[in-house]
Write a protein that holds these residues in place. Structure first.
Motif, PDB file in Angstrom:
ATOM      1  N   ALA A  69       0.635  -1.200   0.041  1.00  0.00           N
ATOM      2  CA  ALA A  69      -0.047   0.087   0.020  1.00  0.00           C
ATOM      3  C   ALA A  69       0.957   1.222   0.022  1.00  0.00           C
ATOM      4  N   ASP A  70       2.233   0.973   0.110  1.00  0.00           N
ATOM      5  CA  ASP A  70       2.995   2.317   0.277  1.00  0.00           C
ATOM      6  C   ASP A  70       3.580   2.766  -1.036  1.00  0.00           C
ATOM      7  N   VAL A  71       3.519   1.877  -1.818  1.00  0.00           N
ATOM      8  CA  VAL A  71       4.447   2.102  -3.164  1.00  0.00           C
ATOM      9  C   VAL A  71       3.626   1.757  -4.419  1.00  0.00           C
ATOM     10  N   ASP A  72       3.800   2.464  -5.523  1.00  0.00           N
ATOM     11  CA  ASP A  72       3.060   2.361  -6.705  1.00  0.00           C
ATOM     12  C   ASP A  72       3.917   1.376  -7.825  1.00  0.00           C
ATOM     13  N   LEU A  73       5.393   1.511  -7.718  1.00  0.00           N
ATOM     14  CA  LEU A  73       6.156   0.828  -8.791  1.00  0.00           C
ATOM     15  C   LEU A  73       7.617   0.710  -7.684  1.00  0.00           C
ATOM     16  N   LEU A  74       8.122  -0.604  -7.964  1.00  0.00           N
ATOM     17  CA  LEU A  74       9.289  -0.912  -7.352  1.00  0.00           C
ATOM     18  C   LEU A  74      10.260  -0.814  -8.706  1.00  0.00           C
ATOM     19  N   VAL A  75      11.379  -0.253  -8.571  1.00  0.00           N
ATOM     20  CA  VAL A  75      12.491  -0.339  -9.521  1.00  0.00           C
ATOM     21  C   VAL A  75      13.525  -0.788  -8.658  1.00  0.00           C
ATOM     22  N   VAL A  76      14.269  -1.849  -9.538  1.00  0.00           N
ATOM     23  CA  VAL A  76      15.305  -2.697  -8.890  1.00  0.00           C
ATOM     24  C   VAL A  76      16.398  -2.179  -9.889  1.00  0.00           C
ATOM     25  N   ASN A  77      17.635  -1.689  -9.320  1.00  0.00           N
ATOM     26  CA  ASN A  77      18.704  -1.343 -10.010  1.00  0.00           C
ATOM     27  C   ASN A  77      20.085  -1.412  -9.229  1.00  0.00           C
ATOM     28  N   VAL A 129      16.028  -3.137 -14.081  1.00  0.00           N
ATOM     29  CA  VAL A 129      17.231  -2.600 -15.146  1.00  0.00           C
ATOM     30  C   VAL A 129      18.622  -3.261 -15.163  1.00  0.00           C
ATOM     31  N   HIS A 130      19.104  -3.452 -16.130  1.00  0.00           N
ATOM     32  CA  HIS A 130      20.368  -3.802 -16.327  1.00  0.00           C
ATOM     33  C   HIS A 130      20.886  -5.015 -15.437  1.00  0.00           C
ATOM     34  N   GLN A 131      21.525  -4.806 -14.407  1.00  0.00           N
ATOM     35  CA  GLN A 131      22.117  -6.130 -13.669  1.00  0.00           C
ATOM     36  C   GLN A 131      20.939  -6.564 -12.536  1.00  0.00           C
ATOM     37  N   ALA A 132      19.890  -6.144 -12.810  1.00  0.00           N
ATOM     38  CA  ALA A 132      18.831  -6.617 -12.203  1.00  0.00           C
ATOM     39  C   ALA A 132      18.624  -8.071 -12.282  1.00  0.00           C
ATOM     40  N   ALA A 133      18.998  -8.579 -13.503  1.00  0.00           N
ATOM     41  CA  ALA A 133      19.096 -10.046 -14.023  1.00  0.00           C
ATOM     42  C   ALA A 133      20.066 -10.723 -13.117  1.00  0.00           C
ATOM     43  N   ASN A 134      20.974  -9.905 -12.494  1.00  0.00           N
ATOM     44  CA  ASN A 134      22.073 -10.688 -11.869  1.00  0.00           C
ATOM     45  C   ASN A 134      22.122  -9.990 -10.287  1.00  0.00           C
ATOM     46  N   THR A 135      21.069  -9.850  -9.834  1.00  0.00           N
ATOM     47  CA  THR A 135      20.918  -9.514  -8.507  1.00  0.00           C
ATOM     48  C   THR A 135      20.106 -10.426  -7.622  1.00  0.00           C
ATOM     49  N   PHE A 136      20.064 -10.386  -6.304  1.00  0.00           N
ATOM     50  CA  PHE A 136      19.481 -11.039  -5.223  1.00  0.00           C
ATOM     51  C   PHE A 136      19.518 -12.823  -5.741  1.00  0.00           C
ATOM     52  N   GLY A 137      20.649 -13.249  -5.918  1.00  0.00           N
ATOM     53  CA  GLY A 137      20.815 -14.462  -6.302  1.00  0.00           C
ATOM     54  C   GLY A 137      20.789 -15.414  -5.045  1.00  0.00           C
TER      55      GLY A 137
END
Length: 224
Positions: free
Chosen positions: A54-62, A95-103
């Motif tokens: 309820a606190d955010v409308d969009l999360l961007v992971v960079n 975006v970008h390295q988001a494919a290689n994060t939170f492994g």
């Protein structure tokens, strides 16, 4: 005014080759110019402690991939809260390295609809690049044919079968063949999740066509 939260990679989710602070600022500057309320938060274990669906409308992971050492348990709450945002229907832009994060949390790659695989995924040297639209039937890419930017062209990312590929990078391999590699896709869902592999450094965000792609992605994610 829409509320956008940008997660900025550092330490465990950063590396020496990407200035996540600078590229996150570039994203924030662009979105603020469009009237969005943007908050930047570095990836600390408590970064999402006060954030619910309820606190955010969009999360961007960079963010990216740093050394996964230390106390993994200290990050469990962070990952659970991030997953709760996705499960709660908050749209996500990686975006970008988001494919290689939170492994260290497989739920992230599942939500993103694909990932970078160490030892398999790669990219040619950074330089002036053209990215080709292969699906202009989606709102993100409707009417577009190419995107140009000074950037990296990611290759051999693993893309989930249900993801919808919108943009590819044509990369020449060692045998001289040119192969189209997915770099922008819509994840299977059920919520709205978009991965955009562009954005190595601030030069990418200086490109008008790259800015247009980002704006289109955000507009679709927000349903505007």
């Amino acid at each position: 005014m829409t509320r956008v939260l940008v997660l900025v990679g550092r330490d465990r989710y950063g590396d020496p080759w990407h200035d996540h602070a600078a590229t996150s600022d570039a994203v924030a500057t662009l979105l603020r110019a469009d009237g969005h309320d943007v908050t930047l938060r570095s990836t600390f274990p408590d970064a999402l402690d006060d954030v619910g669906p309820a606190d955010v409308d969009l999360l961007v992971v960079n963010s990216g991939r740093g050394p996964l050492d230390g106390d993994a348990g200290a990050w469990r709450s962070f990952h659970d809260r991030r997953a709760a945002l996705v499960d709660g229907g908050v749209p996500v832009l990686g975006v970008h390295q988001a494919a290689n994060t939170f492994g260290d949390d497989p739920r992230w790659a599942t939500a993103l609809g694909g990932c970078w695989v160490e030892g398999a995924s790669w990219h040619p040297p950074l330089g002036d690049a053209t990215f080709r639209v292969v699906d202009d039937g989606h709102p993100v890419t409707s009417g577009l044919s190419t995107v140009t930017a000074t950037d990296e062209r990611y290759a051999d990312l693993v893309v989930a079968g249900g993801s919808r590929v919108l943009v590819v990078a044509d990369v020449e391999h060692a045998d001289g063949t040119s192969v189209a590699h997915p770099v922008v896709w819509v994840a299977p869902g059920p919520g709205r999740v978009l991965y955009d592999a562009l954005g190595h450094d601030v030069r990418s965000y200086a490109s008008p066509s790259r800015q247009d792609l980002l704006r289109r992605g955000v507009a679709w994610l927000l349903g505007t």
